[in-house]
Design a protein around this motif. Structure first.
Motif, mmCIF file in Angstrom:
data_model
loop_
_atom_site.group_PDB
_atom_site.id
_atom_site.type_symbol
_atom_site.label_atom_id
_atom_site.label_comp_id
_atom_site.label_asym_id
_atom_site.label_seq_id
_atom_site.Cartn_x
_atom_site.Cartn_y
_atom_site.Cartn_z
ATOM 1 N N GLU A 362 13.679 -7.757 -13.829
ATOM 2 C CA GLU A 362 14.852 -8.535 -14.265
ATOM 3 C C GLU A 362 14.656 -10.023 -13.995
ATOM 4 N N HIS A 363 13.986 -10.330 -12.897
ATOM 5 C CA HIS A 363 13.836 -11.736 -12.518
ATOM 6 C C HIS A 363 12.427 -12.255 -12.692
ATOM 7 N N ASN A 364 11.626 -11.498 -13.417
ATOM 8 C CA ASN A 364 10.263 -11.927 -13.742
ATOM 9 C C ASN A 364 9.434 -12.295 -12.499
ATOM 10 N N LEU A 365 9.538 -11.457 -11.467
ATOM 11 C CA LEU A 365 8.781 -11.726 -10.238
ATOM 12 C C LEU A 365 7.441 -10.990 -10.329
ATOM 13 N N LYS A 366 6.470 -11.714 -10.856
ATOM 14 C CA LYS A 366 5.208 -11.071 -11.247
ATOM 15 C C LYS A 366 4.490 -10.364 -10.090
ATOM 16 N N ASP A 367 4.414 -11.013 -8.932
ATOM 17 C CA ASP A 367 3.607 -10.370 -7.884
ATOM 18 C C ASP A 367 4.222 -9.053 -7.420
ATOM 19 N N LEU A 368 5.562 -9.028 -7.386
ATOM 20 C CA LEU A 368 6.194 -7.764 -7.004
ATOM 21 C C LEU A 368 6.070 -6.714 -8.105
ATOM 22 N N ILE A 369 6.111 -7.155 -9.362
ATOM 23 C CA ILE A 369 5.921 -6.203 -10.467
ATOM 24 C C ILE A 369 4.553 -5.552 -10.294
ATOM 25 N N GLN A 370 3.574 -6.390 -9.981
ATOM 26 C CA GLN A 370 2.210 -5.874 -9.854
ATOM 27 C C GLN A 370 2.068 -4.906 -8.666
ATOM 28 N N GLU A 371 2.533 -5.358 -7.495
ATOM 29 C CA GLU A 371 2.363 -4.532 -6.288
ATOM 30 C C GLU A 371 3.089 -3.200 -6.412
ATOM 31 N N ASN A 372 4.335 -3.259 -6.915
ATOM 32 C CA ASN A 372 5.118 -2.025 -7.038
ATOM 33 C C ASN A 372 4.470 -1.045 -8.001
ATOM 34 N N ASN A 373 4.015 -1.590 -9.154
ATOM 35 C CA ASN A 373 3.405 -0.699 -10.137
ATOM 36 C C ASN A 373 2.151 -0.053 -9.580
ATOM 37 N N TYR A 374 1.421 -0.815 -8.797
ATOM 38 C CA TYR A 374 0.202 -0.255 -8.221
ATOM 39 C C TYR A 374 0.536 0.888 -7.254
ATOM 40 N N SER A 375 1.552 0.672 -6.404
ATOM 41 C CA SER A 375 1.929 1.732 -5.465
ATOM 42 C C SER A 375 2.439 2.959 -6.221
ATOM 43 N N LEU A 376 3.202 2.693 -7.295
ATOM 44 C CA LEU A 376 3.731 3.835 -8.061
ATOM 45 C C LEU A 376 2.604 4.610 -8.730
ATOM 46 N N TYR A 377 1.611 3.857 -9.240
ATOM 47 C CA TYR A 377 0.458 4.537 -9.854
ATOM 48 C C TYR A 377 -0.170 5.506 -8.842
ATOM 49 N N LYS A 378 -0.314 5.025 -7.599
ATOM 50 C CA LYS A 378 -0.969 5.867 -6.592
ATOM 51 C C LYS A 378 -0.147 7.124 -6.302
ATOM 52 N N ILE A 379 1.172 6.922 -6.202
ATOM 53 C CA ILE A 379 2.045 8.075 -5.948
ATOM 54 C C ILE A 379 1.892 9.112 -7.053
ATOM 55 N N TYR A 380 1.997 8.655 -8.326
ATOM 56 C CA TYR A 380 1.969 9.608 -9.444
ATOM 57 C C TYR A 380 0.588 10.244 -9.605
ATOM 58 N N ALA A 381 -0.455 9.444 -9.345
ATOM 59 C CA ALA A 381 -1.804 10.006 -9.471
ATOM 60 C C ALA A 381 -1.974 11.143 -8.468
ATOM 61 N N GLU A 382 -1.441 10.938 -7.271
ATOM 62 C CA GLU A 382 -1.582 11.977 -6.258
ATOM 63 C C GLU A 382 -0.770 13.230 -6.605
ATOM 64 N N GLN A 383 0.344 13.000 -7.328
ATOM 65 C CA GLN A 383 1.166 14.159 -7.706
ATOM 66 C C GLN A 383 0.655 14.828 -8.976
ATOM 67 N N GLY A 384 -0.399 14.252 -9.572
ATOM 68 C CA GLY A 384 -0.954 14.831 -10.802
ATOM 69 C C GLY A 384 -0.161 14.455 -12.039
ATOM 70 N N LEU A 385 0.720 13.457 -11.918
ATOM 71 C CA LEU A 385 1.507 13.037 -13.089
ATOM 72 C C LEU A 385 0.743 11.906 -13.790
ATOM 73 N N TYR A 386 -0.278 12.319 -14.571
ATOM 74 C CA TYR A 386 -1.244 11.347 -15.074
ATOM 75 C C TYR A 386 -0.670 10.326 -16.040
ATOM 76 N N GLU A 387 0.209 10.792 -16.950
ATOM 77 C CA GLU A 387 0.742 9.849 -17.941
ATOM 78 C C GLU A 387 1.467 8.712 -17.239
ATOM 79 N N LYS A 388 2.325 9.124 -16.287
ATOM 80 C CA LYS A 388 3.099 8.119 -15.550
ATOM 81 C C LYS A 388 2.160 7.208 -14.768
ATOM 82 N N ALA A 389 1.186 7.826 -14.111
ATOM 83 C CA ALA A 389 0.254 7.057 -13.293
ATOM 84 C C ALA A 389 -0.434 6.004 -14.153
ATOM 85 N N LEU A 390 -0.902 6.430 -15.329
ATOM 86 C CA LEU A 390 -1.631 5.518 -16.206
ATOM 87 C C LEU A 390 -0.753 4.344 -16.633
#
Ligand code: ADP
Length: 730
Positions: A362-390
């Motif tokens: 919402e506030h275009n905070l790029k570094d947080l967008i990046q860090e959060n997405n990276y952590s979420l990717y790791k969570i989903y990859a570990e759960q086997g939710l590949y589409e979401k992870a990707l």
């Protein structure tokens, strides 16, 4: 924290403007005159019967939520001001527009408006207004990364302030210059400027200004890792605040005090200061400060591993969410998410991170967008939710690319600015040197005429002098060039290592994802190849991390903190906890160990490298013994021994060379940089490092360090020697 830091200068100026506005409004001076209708006004009937000042006030309250409307209101105010030919209001209108753009991160538009406001101020010949706009321009240019312009406007403001003897503006300009140099990492200059600012504040009797500048100086010292001076300065600021300042300033100083202590890893003391600060903020119902302090307390508890406590504090801070700005709000959820991850509460972590990413987007905070997405990717990859992870990995990597480009441009601008200003200073030095030479020629010429009959001897001497002066100048010029190219090399090593890490992280993540998603369809050979790639990525990543550390150490100055050797062990144990746990290693040391005069960071890095080597290069349960004792008045001897595989003594000094690894080490993790870092640190303190070892039985690394702190003059002489600087001729 920094009440006259540039952000706050702006708030301060803004407050003054608002006060002026209110005064004018309450006087109803122009209420009747400024009611004429305009074209724009018909679109906004709600402001039709308002005065210019009232419209500006309303627009100010609204500008963060609805920029377009706030700007439209200001345009109405401006239109009316033009009709009335009221230059003062035209100035305010334009400046407000600049401020609104700036607060909404549209910096180029802000600069345009500020330039227009400057013209309006100049038309009125109003120095106070000109000073205000110079400061605005300096701050905004700094945010954009135009460091030269920032300096120019600060200097213009300083010059004008001196001309009209406006002490407060002088204080602010010096402060602005200090902040500029702090931003670009030229900390010596930053402190020099802060001290000037402090001097003016002191002469003005502005104790508040003195205290806040001291806070800035303290923080600057932490950035150069000079913890002693940082603590000394912040303590002085604290004492001064206790004597002279109000409770809010005291709480602010305590907040910085706590952070400096935490930075020095003195967590318990830090917690005490922050608790005191929190109590004051709570008493004064300073909600946003309460929220900020709670987060800082939580950070320290997280660092200490007290996760429950930290979680509680983060959640408390969230109850003040409406008083937190969007960046801090998103950051708070991010930190909470990371904490849940540490606690293995994956669902809660996911929720917190999703919330954070939403606010960040919402506030275009790029570094947080990046860090959060990276952590979420790791969570989903570990759960086997590949589409979401990707999906999250793609967003993270796109954002990171954007950030890297932005960061690179900014860093190049910083380097360019530092290079330009250092170059011009060095050119001045050389010019002075030449002038001195001419003077020397002049005087010796005159001398030769007067004492002509001493001719021969004197002329020879003169010639020698001349040659020496020439040589000296040449060498100094070469030294300057050498220093410059060394600096550029160091920066390059840092930038290269830093920037290479990100694409590597992406390769690693995608390989992981491919393996999780398609691994089952691969045959054995393909899986083996994937393993090679993963290993390569891991090794390269380790190499880059160590290179980064190495290039940072190379550029750090030695320091004389008084550190009790055993005090750094807890943080080393924390950093090595996985290695210690997986090998069941025992680390032992006597209860009483002496104090060393060395930077705490350097001692930690030194011991950590030696201890981790002792554990790594061992085929049984590692037993590490750390010892340290005073050899004599001058030296302290430190030793780290292990029961590992040992080192063939014929390798001698070679193992301290960069990337040097012994044959038997290749099957173990490592980069061959650790011991080079150790040697580098020990050299900084004029110490020695060597080892004794028996293959198959173990090794002992010895470090001999001077027991006394080096004096400043030692450091200068040594620095001159290192740079081969010749002493001046004559
Ligand atoms: P790394 O540990 O990353 O390989 P270092 O620079 O720390 O790099 O060490 C260089 C080499 O010296 C190691 O690869 C290893 O061969 C050898 N070495 C260092 N410390 C020890 C030790 N305590 N016992 C045995 N060999 C060691």
């Amino acid at each position: 924290m920094k009440c006259i830091g540039p952000h706050n200068v702006q708030t301060w100026i803004c407050q003054i403007l608002l006060v002026i506005s209110c005064l004018l409004a309450s006087g109803q001076v122009l209420a009747s005159q400024l009611s004429s209708d305009s074209l724009k006004q018909s679109d906004y009937p709600e402001v039709a019967d308002k005065t210019i000042v009232e419209i500006l006030d309303i627009s100010y309250d609204l500008h963060r939520e609805d920029l377009a409307k706030a700007l439209a209101y200001v345009d109405i105010a401006l239109e009316r001001s033009h009709e009335k030919e009221n230059l003062l209001y035209i100035f305010y209108g334009l400046r407000y527009k600049g401020l609104y753009y700036e607060n909404n991160n549209q910096l180029e538009s802000a600069l345009d408006e500020y330039i227009r406001a400057l013209e309006a101020a100049k038309k009125q010949d109003n120095n106070e207004l000109i000073l205000t706009i110079y400061t605005d321009l300096a701050i905004t240019h700094r945010k954009v990364g135009n460091y030269q312009k920032t300096k120019d406007y600060n200097l213009k403001a300083l010059e004008l302030a001196k001309q009209i003897d406006h002490k407060q503006a002088m204080e602010i300009s010096y402060h602005g210059l200090g902040f500029l140099y702090e931003t670009i990492g030229d900390y010596d200059k930053a402190i020099e400027m802060y001290l000037q600012s402090m001097e003016v504040a002191d002469a003005l009797g502005n104790t508040e200004g003195v205290i806040t500048t001291m806070q800035n100086i303290g923080i600057t010292y932490t950035k150069v890792n000079n913890q002693n001076l940082a603590l000394e300065t912040i303590d002085k600021a604290y004492q001064l605040a206790l004597e002279h300042a109000d409770s809010m300033r005291i709480a602010n100083v305590l907040l910085d005090y706590g952070n400096i202590l935490a930075n020095n890893k003195e967590y318990d003391k830090a917690l005490k200061k922050l608790d005191q600060s929190l109590t004051i903020f709570k008493k004064s119902h300073e909600k946003s400060s309460i929220a900020r302090t709670l987060v800082q307390l939580a950070d320290i508890h997280t660092e200490k591993g007290a996760y429950e406590y930290a979680q509680n504090l983060f959640l408390q801070s969230l109850t003040y969410s409406s008083y937190i700005n969007s960046g801090d709000y998103a950051d708070l959820y991010y930190k909470l998410g990371q904490l849940y991850l540490k606690k293995k509460q994956i669902n809660q972590a996911e929720q917190a991170l999703q919330k954070s990413v939403k606010i960040a987007e919402e506030h275009n905070l790029k570094d947080l967008i990046q860090e959060n997405n990276y952590s979420l990717y790791k969570i989903y990859a570990e759960q086997g939710l590949y589409e979401k992870a990707l999906k999250h990995l793609m967003t993270s990597s796109e954002t990171k690319n954007y950030l890297l480009n932005e960061d690179k441009t900014k860093r190049i601008a910083e380097m360019q600015f530092r290079f330009d200003s250092e170059k011009s200073e060095k050119e001045i030095q050389l010019l002075k040197l030449r002038q001195n030479r001419f003077l020397l020629f002049g005087i010796s010429g005159l001398f030769i005429v007067l004492v002509f009959f001493f001719g021969y001897t004197i002329r020879i001497k003169g010639k020698n002098n001349d040659q020496l002066a020439n040589k000296n100048e040449e060498i100094q010029a070469q030294n300057i060039k050498l220093k410059e190219s060394n600096e550029v090399l160091k920066q390059f090593a840092y930038v290269a290592a830093h920037d290479l890490k990100e694409p590597l992280r992406n390769i690693g993540s995608f390989i992981n994802l491919i393996q999780i998603k398609y691994g089952q369809q691969f045959n054995e050979e393909a899986n083996e190849y994937m393993g090679f790639v993963k290993n390569g990525v891991k090794r390269l990543n380790g190499l880059l991390t160590d290179l980064l550390e190495y290039s940072q150490i190379s550029s750090q100055a030695p320091e004389n903190d008084k550190v009790v050797v055993g005090d750094v062990l807890p943080s080393i144990r924390r950093s090595l906890r996985e290695l210690i746990h997986s090998t069941d290693a025992i680390i032992d040391c006597p209860e009483q160990l002496p104090t060393l005069c060395i930077s705490r960071t350097h001692l930690t890095q030194l011991l950590q490298n030696l201890i981790s080597n002792g554990i790594k290069f061992c085929d049984r349960q590692p037993i590490i013994n750390l010892d340290c004792y005073r050899e004599n008045e001058q030296f302290t001897l430190l030793s780290v021994s292990d029961n590992g595989i040992g080192i063939d003594p014929s390798y001698g000094e070679k193992i301290f060379n960069l990337f040097h690894r012994l044959d038997r080490a290749t099957e173990r993790e490592g980069t061959g940089i650790g011991l080079t870092i150790c040697k580098n640190i020990v050299d900084k303190y004029n110490g020695e490092i060597w080892f004794e070892s028996k293959e198959g039985e173990g090794s002992t690394f010895f470090v001999r360090l001077p027991a006394q702190a080096r004096t400043l003059s030692d450091a200068i002489v040594e620095n001159n020697q290192q740079n081969n600087l010749l002493l001046p001729v004559n």
